[in-house]
Design an enzyme around this catalytic site. Structure first.
Site, PDB file in Angstrom:
ATOM      1  N   ASP A 161     -93.362  21.518  21.851  1.00 45.71           N
ATOM      2  CA  ASP A 161     -93.202  20.687  20.754  1.00 45.71           C
ATOM      3  C   ASP A 161     -91.948  20.676  19.506  1.00 45.71           C
ATOM      4  O   ASP A 161     -91.297  19.648  19.889  1.00 45.71           O
ATOM      5  CB  ASP A 161     -94.244  20.113  20.195  1.00 45.71           C
ATOM      6  CG  ASP A 161     -94.413  21.595  19.547  1.00 45.71           C
ATOM      7  OD1 ASP A 161     -94.220  23.382  20.192  1.00 45.71           O
ATOM      8  OD2 ASP A 161     -94.794  21.800  18.147  1.00 45.71           O
ATOM      9  N   CYS A 165     -95.770  31.101  13.236  1.00 47.60           N
ATOM     10  CA  CYS A 165     -94.399  31.591  12.926  1.00 47.60           C
ATOM     11  C   CYS A 165     -93.308  30.992  11.516  1.00 47.60           C
ATOM     12  O   CYS A 165     -93.806  31.395  10.863  1.00 47.60           O
ATOM     13  CB  CYS A 165     -93.681  30.285  14.044  1.00 47.60           C
ATOM     14  SG  CYS A 165     -94.429  30.518  15.558  1.00 47.60           S
ATOM     15  N   ARG A 219     -92.405  34.196  16.728  1.00 49.34           N
ATOM     16  CA  ARG A 219     -93.125  33.153  17.520  1.00 49.34           C
ATOM     17  C   ARG A 219     -94.576  34.163  17.728  1.00 49.34           C
ATOM     18  O   ARG A 219     -94.701  35.048  18.716  1.00 49.34           O
ATOM     19  CB  ARG A 219     -93.003  32.951  18.355  1.00 49.34           C
ATOM     20  CG  ARG A 219     -93.362  32.002  18.987  1.00 49.34           C
ATOM     21  CD  ARG A 219     -92.666  31.810  20.505  1.00 49.34           C
ATOM     22  NE  ARG A 219     -93.329  30.267  21.284  1.00 49.34           N
ATOM     23  CZ  ARG A 219     -94.108  29.764  22.485  1.00 49.34           C
ATOM     24  NH1 ARG A 219     -93.340  30.752  23.657  1.00 49.34           N
ATOM     25  NH2 ARG A 219     -94.097  28.732  22.376  1.00 49.34           N
ATOM     26  N   LEU A 220     -95.550  32.892  17.112  1.00 53.20           N
ATOM     27  CA  LEU A 220     -97.028  33.002  17.250  1.00 53.20           C
ATOM     28  C   LEU A 220     -96.901  31.604  18.301  1.00 53.20           C
ATOM     29  O   LEU A 220     -96.783  30.330  18.087  1.00 53.20           O
ATOM     30  CB  LEU A 220     -98.100  32.876  16.133  1.00 53.20           C
ATOM     31  CG  LEU A 220     -99.469  32.153  16.562  1.00 53.20           C
ATOM     32  CD1 LEU A 220    -100.109  33.404  16.772  1.00 53.20           C
ATOM     33  CD2 LEU A 220     -99.772  31.675  14.970  1.00 53.20           C
ATOM     34  N   GLU A 249     -96.195  22.572  13.794  1.00 59.60           N
ATOM     35  CA  GLU A 249     -96.075  21.978  14.896  1.00 59.60           C
ATOM     36  C   GLU A 249     -95.794  20.177  14.819  1.00 59.60           C
ATOM     37  O   GLU A 249     -95.922  19.420  13.402  1.00 59.60           O
ATOM     38  CB  GLU A 249     -98.021  21.848  15.432  1.00 59.60           C
ATOM     39  CG  GLU A 249     -98.240  21.172  15.996  1.00 59.60           C
ATOM     40  CD  GLU A 249    -100.185  21.049  17.490  1.00 59.60           C
ATOM     41  OE1 GLU A 249    -100.051  20.707  17.093  1.00 59.60           O
ATOM     42  OE2 GLU A 249    -100.294  22.016  16.248  1.00 59.60           O
TER      43      GLU A 249
END
Length: 217
Positions: A100, A2, A50-51, A77
């Protein structure tokens, strides 16, 4: 992986602000090619590449709380997000995704800048607080995820990579000779400075607050 990018304006936001943020994000599109998004209001523009790792279907960013007053774009994360989510739901917060990242907006609602004591993870994020009209830029305690800042008299630009800041208009790259000296002799540049004048990085575990009073760490 990301990528995040964006601009905060001290004065009136120009009409091409969204295009600026999109150009910055496009410069780091390789960090996340699964999705992209932009949040914009009269003071700030947040862009995200975004990934998709967690919540592939509904984890679109920038992401907001229930009433849209808190918005975040995050790279990284949050390892303990399930525990945070359970606690926040017990306190009355409603989640609309399984991401998350959503834990960040609700945790900030409850704890404000004390939220960092509860976070376990690797992250760099930009969080807009519409109620207090301030932008929070933050980096994880170990400095795994990068976040860079550039400030002039009219605005603060931020991005996961320096190339995104250099993609903005009116930012002319200029070599920081002292940083080159450090790099050639130490093989790294210590502190906040980078190889480009005016471009700094947040230190590991550091956050900055940007508002009409300026940028404060």
């Amino acid at each position: 992986m990301c990528g995040v990018a964006g601009v905060y304006f001290f004065d009136k936001k120009p009409s091409d602000a969204r295009q600026t943020a999109q150009a910055m994000a496009a410069a780091i599109a390789h960090r996340g090619m699964d999705d992209k998004g932009v949040f914009e209001n009269e003071r700030v523009v947040l862009a995200h590449q975004r990934l998709s790792i967690i919540d592939l279907e509904t984890g679109h960013q920038p992401m907001s709380n229930e009433d849209g007053s808190i918005v975040v774009a995050c790279n990284g994360e949050i390892y303990n997000f399930k525990d945070l989510r359970k606690d926040l739901q017990a306190r009355g917060h409603t989640f609309s995704t399984s991401s998350d990242t959503e834990a960040l907006v609700h945790l900030y609602e409850d704890l404000g800048l004390d939220m960092f004591d509860r976070l376990n993870g690797i992250f760099a994020f930009a969080l807009w607080d519409n109620r207090k009209e301030r932008l929070i830029l933050a980096r994880d305690h170990f400095g795994v995820k990068p976040l860079h800042i550039y400030q002039d008299k009219n605005r603060v630009l931020f991005a996961s990579e320096i190339k995104a800041i250099l993609a903005a208009e009116d930012v002319t790259p200029s070599i920081n000779k002292q940083s080159v000296h450090y790099f050639m002799n130490l093989r790294y540049v210590p502190g906040r400075e980078t190889l480009f004048k005016g471009v700094e990085r947040l230190l590991p575990g550091e956050y900055a607050v940007v508002s009409q009073s300026g940028l404060h760490r």
